[in-house]
Design a protein around this motif. Sequence first.
Motif, mmCIF file in Angstrom:
data_model
loop_
_atom_site.group_PDB
_atom_site.id
_atom_site.type_symbol
_atom_site.label_atom_id
_atom_site.label_comp_id
_atom_site.label_asym_id
_atom_site.label_seq_id
_atom_site.Cartn_x
_atom_site.Cartn_y
_atom_site.Cartn_z
ATOM 1 N N PRO A 1 -6.034 -8.325 -0.166
ATOM 2 C CA PRO A 1 -6.156 -9.477 -1.069
ATOM 3 C C PRO A 1 -6.896 -10.590 -0.331
ATOM 4 N N GLN B 1 0.844 -1.209 0.000
ATOM 5 C CA GLN B 1 0.000 0.000 0.000
ATOM 6 C C GLN B 1 0.869 1.245 0.000
ATOM 7 N N THR C 1 0.610 -3.723 -6.045
ATOM 8 C CA THR C 1 -0.127 -4.852 -5.469
ATOM 9 C C THR C 1 0.817 -5.695 -4.622
#
Length: 472
Positions: A192, A78, A83
């Motif tokens: 995720p 982040q 990702t």
Amino acid sequence: MRIYNDLTRRKEELIPQQENHVTVYVCGPTVYDLFHLGNARPFVVYDTLRRYLLYKNVEVTYVQNFTDIDDKMINRAQALNITVKQLADEMIKEYYHDADNLNVMRADYHPRATETIPEIIEMISILEEKGYTYILHDGVYFDTSKFADYGKLSRRDLDDQEAGASERVELLDDKRNLSDFVLWKLKKEGEPAWESPWGEGRPGWHIECSAMSKKYLGDTIDIHAGGMDLMFPHHENEIAQSEAANGKPFVNYWMHNGFINVDNVKMAKSGGNFFLVRELAGEYGYDVLRFFILQAHYRMPLNFEEEPLMAATHGWQRILRSVENIEFLIANANPEFDQTQSAELSDYIITTIKEFERAMDDDLNTPDAFAAIFNLVRHVNIVSTDYALSADSLEKARNCIVELCAVLGLDAEKKAEAEIPADILEQVKLRDQAKAERDFVTADRIRDELNALGYKIEDTPQGPKVSREVEN
RNA sequence: GGCACCAUAGCCAAGUGGUAAGGCAGGGGUCUGCAAAACCCUUAUUCUCCAGUUCAAAUCUGGAUGGUGCCUCCA
């Protein structure tokens, strides 16, 4: 070979389940950043264990995982606005860069947690069926009170732990026991997640190793290794999960390495007192870092300091120079050699190998193994200055040093392999002529010039010896 | 509060019942035109301290002191 088994707190003869085949699982890095010297210790140490077993013609199946999903991964991704997968891919690449240069062999399997999700879910399901789990608002938990042997590795009594720790550890939340841990974390916004019978989420930290170990090595493995700090709770939890789910012993031999300290305090990312391997390698070279790690016994604390690092640099150079010197002697060997001394050197080599193996057989005593190598180095230096030795015996000595270093994952041939260009050799010849004419001004000038180009000339009884200074 | 670990020369570091490996650094020397490399000599009558067991202890036992780690992410 005897190794210290943390399960029994004793050195035990290593007896694998399958004859002549050892299965090893090493806890690998969480790939959110470059790794530091402290992280490198287990990679190097257990790689050395593997190399030694291979040297003894024992087959080894070696697994080292990548933890590529956890809070640190999520936070770092982040922060970098990429990702989690991108971060993992990038850092695994960086891991290989440093590990390869440290001469850490690639594992037979380098599984990633995110690629083992089905196996993880299956294992949690089994635990659930067998009644070892309970569900809270944020995930599926393992009930440690249901596992009778909980604490057998780290020798902890749960009640005592809780009594004292409650002063400083946050309360239990809704957990039934302080030591209960999460198997499956339910998804939070922006994280995720994978589908599962309990809803979208991700695996807890401990379950991944149990699942990956089982997937590649079966229910019971020979050796499971990692840093001391993983003994509790990580490895304790792995035992609980795996043995509860599989109904079989999880690991026969537990090995834990000591820490690398800075000013006697554990080197850690969280402590801010860490030195990245990448940075240190620029200053000392990867070989020296590996030498530094292995010159202490793996279970002892190792203090990171400037002076010992320099000692490692010079110690390793002593071995490299010795190989180089012997090769020079071989190239200039006298056909008229001293038979007695040559035969005696061959005997000394056999002694060296015995000493080396005795050390390594005793719980991977690499400091003693180095002592055996250094003793041979000194011995060759002594006899080769006083006697002409046969090319054969010199070659055996050279090969012995190189091979034993290779078992420790150190390449002692590297320096010797550097080719000397013809024009440099031409200069060396000119200098030798000037010397013969006692024109030392010219001779010294040429030597200085070659030094500046990174070549070193040494005068020996066999003539000038030229070598290239190897960069890290 | 609980559970572990560590303490050996100037520095690093083996040795875990039989009289202190090895590396680095320092000092002196040999060799060399000078260097370099190498070699030799030198550096702990002693292993944090105190008791005990033993013919014998750095090594075993008990205690003390100092330091660290884990119990929360951690190699």
